[in-house]
Design a protein around this motif. Structure first.
Motif: not given
Length: 254
Positions: A26-48
């Motif tokens: 959230r605050w580390g200025h890391v691009p999502p394609y390098l380190l996605p947030a936990p909520d994005a991973v949770a959504r991907a886990m549910w979607r797939q």
């Protein structure tokens, strides 16, 4: 210590790691394609979830098959080495050599020899766990107290009876330790085999997601693999503690 207290500590640790992960994303200025947030991973886990479930089942079958074959093969070889010192002198260097060659180097050959199906992944899992099972069980058989063996021989026990009723029960705790280690590392062999050549499995899914820059799906597959490994280890530990019920239970402090 109650079961709730024993479960609370790893849950608190896991919650802390997720909070650190979320803060960096959230605050580390890391691009999502390098380190996605936990909520994005949770959504991907549910979607797939269907794809992750099928992939996890494939990897689980490969791991369990490799675990059963590796434990049976390693245990049988350890028994042979205990019965015959010449077998130990000839086979132990080969067992050590199997660990000197990195499994990543053997994976392409195994896929070439056994194909892209489950066989190559099962063989890879067997190679990964063969050494800890064989070495731990062989050490347990060799370290049987000499007084026990002398007493059994004084009572007229044959060599086979000494092995069956004295050395084997005494070596079961060492075998259990090797099986616990094998359970923790068996998925490594299956996943490495899937990375090299496969059409399904969590390793194949992670590799495919990585090439498509779907980092959230790759993290989701990694979390599923981690959870599967922890559950396998917990199940093996519970089964061994029930089977070796006569061993003293070590109580951890608070």
């Amino acid at each position: 210590m109650t079961m709730a207290a024993r479960l609370l500590r790893p849950l608190v640790t896991l919650f802390g790691l997720v909070c650190v992960w979320w803060g960096i994303a959230r605050w580390g200025h890391v691009p999502p394609y390098l380190l996605p947030a936990p909520d994005a991973v949770a959504r991907a886990m549910w979607r797939q979830r269907a794809l992750l479930g099928d992939s996890a089942l494939t990897t689980l079958v490969e791991t369990l098959c490799g675990l059963v074959l590796g434990v049976c093969g390693g245990g049988a070889l350890a028994l042979l080495m205990a019965l015959s010192p010449s077998v130990r002198r000839w086979t132990m260097p080969l067992v050590l050599l199997s660990q000197a060659v990195p499994v990543f180097a053997l994976a392409p050959l195994l896929v070439l020899w056994f194909g892209f199906g489950m066989a190559s992944k099962i063989v890879m899992a067997v190679l990964v766990i063969f050494f800890p099972v064989t070495s731990s069980f062989a050490d347990g058989l060799r370290q049987t107290p000499a007084d026990w063996i002398d007493l059994a021989r004084t009572m007229g026990a044959s060599r086979w009876r000494v092995l069956l009723y004295v050395r084997l029960p005494a070596a079961l705790p060492a075998l259990a330790s090797g099986m616990r280690v094998a359970t923790a590392i068996a998925p490594i062999g299956a996943v490495v085999g899937e990375w090299v050549g496969a059409s399904s499995g969590l390793g194949f899914l992670m590799q495919t997601a990585n090439t498509r820059f779907e980092t959230d799906l790759m993290f989701a597959a990694l979390l599923v693999l981690s959870a599967m490994t922890v559950l396998l280890w917990w199940g093996m530990d519970l089964m061994l503690r029930r089977a070796l019920y006569w061993l003293p239970v070590r109580h951890e402090g608070p």
